[in-house]
Design a protein around this motif. Structure first.
Motif, PDB file in Angstrom:
ATOM      1  N   CYS A 105      12.535  -0.984  11.309  1.00  0.00           N
ATOM      2  CA  CYS A 105      11.815   0.158  11.941  1.00  0.00           C
ATOM      3  C   CYS A 105      12.395   1.223  11.712  1.00  0.00           C
ATOM      4  O   CYS A 105      13.320   1.902  12.471  1.00  0.00           O
ATOM      5  N   SER A 106      11.266   1.817  10.716  1.00  0.00           N
ATOM      6  CA  SER A 106      11.748   3.269  10.216  1.00  0.00           C
ATOM      7  C   SER A 106      10.932   3.915  10.916  1.00  0.00           C
ATOM      8  O   SER A 106       9.246   3.570  10.527  1.00  0.00           O
ATOM      9  N   ALA A 107       9.967   5.143  11.434  1.00  0.00           N
ATOM     10  CA  ALA A 107       9.065   5.510  11.874  1.00  0.00           C
ATOM     11  C   ALA A 107       8.956   6.562  11.545  1.00  0.00           C
ATOM     12  O   ALA A 107       9.690   7.946  11.465  1.00  0.00           O
ATOM     13  N   LEU A 108       7.150   7.079  10.557  1.00  0.00           N
ATOM     14  CA  LEU A 108       6.769   7.978  10.079  1.00  0.00           C
ATOM     15  C   LEU A 108       5.554   8.308  11.050  1.00  0.00           C
ATOM     16  O   LEU A 108       5.022   7.575  10.449  1.00  0.00           O
ATOM     17  N   TRP A 109       5.683   9.968  10.741  1.00  0.00           N
ATOM     18  CA  TRP A 109       4.546  10.412  11.283  1.00  0.00           C
ATOM     19  C   TRP A 109       3.505  11.428  10.244  1.00  0.00           C
ATOM     20  O   TRP A 109       4.932  12.390   9.605  1.00  0.00           O
ATOM     21  N   VAL A 110       2.657  11.487  10.029  1.00  0.00           N
ATOM     22  CA  VAL A 110       2.056  12.826   9.075  1.00  0.00           C
ATOM     23  C   VAL A 110       2.034  14.138  10.484  1.00  0.00           C
ATOM     24  O   VAL A 110       0.406  13.215  11.396  1.00  0.00           O
ATOM     25  N   ALA A 111       1.329  14.757   9.884  1.00  0.00           N
ATOM     26  CA  ALA A 111       0.332  15.481  10.733  1.00  0.00           C
ATOM     27  C   ALA A 111      -1.127  15.751  10.366  1.00  0.00           C
ATOM     28  O   ALA A 111      -1.741  15.906  11.140  1.00  0.00           O
ATOM     29  N   ASP A 112      -1.635  15.261   9.211  1.00  0.00           N
ATOM     30  CA  ASP A 112      -2.589  15.003   8.549  1.00  0.00           C
ATOM     31  C   ASP A 112      -2.500  14.304   7.892  1.00  0.00           C
ATOM     32  O   ASP A 112      -1.793  14.019   6.411  1.00  0.00           O
ATOM     33  N   SER A 113      -3.700  12.749   8.693  1.00  0.00           N
ATOM     34  CA  SER A 113      -3.378  11.190   7.042  1.00  0.00           C
ATOM     35  C   SER A 113      -4.302  12.143   6.265  1.00  0.00           C
ATOM     36  O   SER A 113      -3.919  10.244   5.283  1.00  0.00           O
ATOM     37  N   LYS A 114      -4.874  11.779   5.883  1.00  0.00           N
ATOM     38  CA  LYS A 114      -6.202  12.290   4.668  1.00  0.00           C
ATOM     39  C   LYS A 114      -5.351  12.078   2.964  1.00  0.00           C
ATOM     40  O   LYS A 114      -6.109  11.463   2.561  1.00  0.00           O
ATOM     41  N   HIS A 115      -4.196  12.845   2.843  1.00  0.00           N
ATOM     42  CA  HIS A 115      -3.990  12.926   1.895  1.00  0.00           C
ATOM     43  C   HIS A 115      -2.823  11.648   1.750  1.00  0.00           C
ATOM     44  O   HIS A 115      -3.039  10.950   0.176  1.00  0.00           O
ATOM     45  N   LEU A 116      -2.608  11.290   2.861  1.00  0.00           N
ATOM     46  CA  LEU A 116      -1.675   9.436   2.614  1.00  0.00           C
ATOM     47  C   LEU A 116      -2.546   8.836   1.857  1.00  0.00           C
ATOM     48  O   LEU A 116      -2.531   8.392   1.153  1.00  0.00           O
ATOM     49  N   VAL A 117      -3.627   8.535   3.256  1.00  0.00           N
ATOM     50  CA  VAL A 117      -4.600   7.860   3.141  1.00  0.00           C
ATOM     51  C   VAL A 117      -5.636   7.770   1.490  1.00  0.00           C
ATOM     52  O   VAL A 117      -6.118   6.652   1.360  1.00  0.00           O
ATOM     53  N   ASN A 118      -5.947   9.100   1.733  1.00  0.00           N
ATOM     54  CA  ASN A 118      -6.718   8.836   0.019  1.00  0.00           C
ATOM     55  C   ASN A 118      -6.102   8.785  -1.092  1.00  0.00           C
ATOM     56  O   ASN A 118      -6.377   8.008  -2.420  1.00  0.00           O
ATOM     57  N   ALA A 119      -4.177   8.954  -1.490  1.00  0.00           N
ATOM     58  CA  ALA A 119      -3.549   8.327  -2.081  1.00  0.00           C
ATOM     59  C   ALA A 119      -3.456   6.575  -2.669  1.00  0.00           C
ATOM     60  O   ALA A 119      -3.521   6.182  -2.790  1.00  0.00           O
ATOM     61  N   LEU A 120      -3.783   6.092  -1.151  1.00  0.00           N
ATOM     62  CA  LEU A 120      -2.747   4.627  -1.118  1.00  0.00           C
ATOM     63  C   LEU A 120      -4.374   3.567  -0.012  1.00  0.00           C
ATOM     64  O   LEU A 120      -3.811   2.887  -0.633  1.00  0.00           O
ATOM     65  N   SER A 121      -5.434   4.112  -0.403  1.00  0.00           N
ATOM     66  CA  SER A 121      -6.965   3.276  -0.128  1.00  0.00           C
ATOM     67  C   SER A 121      -7.175   2.841  -1.266  1.00  0.00           C
ATOM     68  O   SER A 121      -7.008   3.564  -2.116  1.00  0.00           O
ATOM     69  N   HIS A 129      15.902   1.758  13.874  1.00  0.00           N
ATOM     70  CA  HIS A 129      16.871   0.983  14.134  1.00  0.00           C
ATOM     71  C   HIS A 129      18.244   1.480  13.677  1.00  0.00           C
ATOM     72  O   HIS A 129      19.711   0.657  13.400  1.00  0.00           O
ATOM     73  N   LYS A 130      18.510   2.547  13.065  1.00  0.00           N
ATOM     74  CA  LYS A 130      19.519   3.321  13.030  1.00  0.00           C
ATOM     75  C   LYS A 130      21.011   4.036  14.603  1.00  0.00           C
ATOM     76  O   LYS A 130      21.443   3.236  14.471  1.00  0.00           O
ATOM     77  N   TRP A 131      19.573   4.065  15.743  1.00  0.00           N
ATOM     78  CA  TRP A 131      20.457   4.829  16.650  1.00  0.00           C
ATOM     79  C   TRP A 131      19.793   4.788  17.934  1.00  0.00           C
ATOM     80  O   TRP A 131      20.448   4.766  19.166  1.00  0.00           O
TER      81      TRP A 131
END
Length: 499
Positions: free
Chosen positions: A316-332, A307-309
């Motif tokens: 619309c801000s695109a975020l990728w993680v190389a391994d989602s397990k830590h993100l999911v473990n923290a927020l699930s 949404h910037k350029w």
């Protein structure tokens, strides 16, 4: 309003939107109203009875339009671009039609699966490492993947939470029990440079950890050496480094941090390495810019804002993680009313576990529209056009002789100022007088209101930022910017002479 009237009014609204974009450059880019203007024009209570669309549309033009700063104008050069495009608007219309609350796959399978597909498309367009893809080349599920967040600030918080989870798991692996881990959490430190976007500090405020602002170098970059020195001092003081943000295109100057060096430090200290490329990440769609981003393949998370350029309406801000397990473990968090799909989860991600809120809009639609209707070639042409204009502006300012370029022009941001030596009777090292002149120049430009830009301060020097990138602008707008800047600079210098 029934469907018959909706058809009629919808066509009128589309016509009004198209008229607005066709006439943008004829409007002063910055709103000139005073605070509280709208309160005096509006009733102090909501209407008891229905009002007509005609009356509301009239109020848009007479009451709302004067209070709009026109971010889509070709004469808007403030902050960073906030691109909109007709394909993205159409995608948003369909999103509003479906109005799904897509917190998991069951809510609307297409909403989840299109996001997974489009984020992998986008990662390939930017040349991101395969680690960041949700689906491997053999069509099986990968460890990483992408999610569309509302803003880079949300992405920063999410990445930091994942980093905290990773460090907690590391400490437990070293033999700490839960009580011991809870006893040291207050010692966790996140690292940024003094040029990192404010979202980094806000993220530490939200999750309750410490933050360390590391001085940038003479090119406004966070370096490996400075980061190491800060970490060594904090470790000596009994603190625990757990997160570091490197920026690819800082807000003030579009500087590029020492990404490979930061990656080395993060790996050696078991820290989560987040790359904030909110603005400049779009440039990676063009292969010639990818050497500037060497090292991002080693990041744990990477974020940029289409949404910037990249022609996609906010948000619309695109975020990728190389391994989602830590993100999911923290927020699930499991609740019986939030059922999960059993079996394969490659395309059935519960994106609610990848973000702070539960509910989420069908944002992938507008990005899908943009990527299909422009194509990769159209997106690259959009980026390159603005970079060419920025290089042209840099050349013109230097040729004028009264200006200096404060930071390298790598993308479409030009950071400049009136040189101290250009001011009548001023010695080259009289920075106070130069600072006042440049602050005055920003004020005069925006009071003139043919173009709009913002000033900032870097290393105690007041400068001007010209952020080129409007989807609806062209070279003529940049030429107008140069004309206004030079005319008003002449006025400032003339006043110096006449003092």
């Amino acid at each position: 309003m029934n469907s018959t009237e909706f058809r009629k009014r919808g066509k009128e609204a589309v016509d009004a939107i198209a008229d607005y974009y066709e006439n943008l450059d004829s409007m002063p880019p910055m709103s000139e109203v005073k605070p509280g203007y709208l309160y005096g024009l509006m009733p102090h209570e909501a209407p008891e009875d229905p009002e007509s669309f005609d009356d509301i549309q009239k109020d848009i033009m007479t009451n709302i339009m004067p209070g709009i700063t026109h971010w889509q104008s070709g004469n808007f050069f403030g902050w960073y671009p906030a691109n909109s495009s007709f394909p993205a608007i159409l995608g948003d219309m369909y999103s509003a039609m479906f109005n799904v609350v897509g917190f998991n796959w069951i809510c609307s399978p297409a909403a989840t699966e299109l996001e997974t597909v489009v984020m992998d498309w986008l990662g390939r367009l930017l040349g991101l490492d395969k680690r960041f893809r949700a689906i491997k080349d053999d069509s099986t599920e990968g460890c990483g993947g992408g999610i569309i967040q509302g803003s880079a600030s949300e992405a920063h918080v999410s990445a930091m939470i994942a980093g905290r989870e990773m460090m907690l798991a590391h400490l437990q692996a070293l033999g700490m029990n839960d009580d011991e881990v809870n006893g040291v959490w207050h010692k966790f430190v996140a690292y940024f440079s003094d040029q990192t976007h404010s979202s980094g500090k806000k993220a530490t405020n939200i999750i309750g950890c410490r933050s360390r602002s590391v001085p940038s170098d003479e090119n406004f970059r966070l370096t490996k050496q400075a980061l190491l020195a800060a970490i060594e001092q904090d470790r000596h003081d009994g603190l625990i480094p757990f997160f570091v943000c490197g920026t690819f295109g800082t807000t003030n100057t579009a500087a590029i941090d020492d990404i490979p060096g930061i990656a080395d430090v993060a790996a050696a200290n078991h820290m989560w390495f987040h790359v904030d490329a909110a603005y400049a990440g779009a440039a990676l769609s063009c292969p010639e810019f990818r050497p500037l981003a060497r090292g991002i393949e080693r990041a744990d998370s990477f974020n940029f804002n289409p949404h910037k350029w990249m022609l996609t309406n906010f948000d619309c801000s695109a975020l990728w993680v190389a391994d989602s397990k830590h993100l999911v473990n923290a927020l699930s968090i499991h609740r019986e009313y939030l059922p999960r799909v059993k079996g394969t989860t490659s395309f059935a991600k519960d994106y609610r576990d990848w973000q702070i809120p539960l509910g989420r809009r069908f944002r992938a639609l507008k990005l899908w529209f943009v990527m299909r209707m422009y194509g990769s070639s159209g997106i690259r042409a959009h980026i390159r056009k603005h970079v060419v204009s920025a290089k042209w502006l840099e050349e013109q300012l230097l040729a004028d002789g009264r200006f200096e370029i404060v930071a390298p022009v790598e993308f479409s941001l030009v950071v400049f100022r009136i040189k101290p030596s250009a001011l009548y009777g001023n010695s080259a090292d009289d920075q106070d007088l130069a600072n006042r002149a440049n602050v005055d120049l920003v004020r005069l430009i925006n009071s003139d209101n043919r173009v709009f830009l913002v000033g900032t301060k870097v290393k105690d020097i007041d400068v001007l930022r010209a952020a080129i990138g409007s989807a609806h602008g062209n070279q003529e707008n940049v030429e107008l910017l140069f004309k206004v800047v030079t005319e008003l600079t002449t006025s400032i210098i003339s006043r110096q002479i006449n003092k």
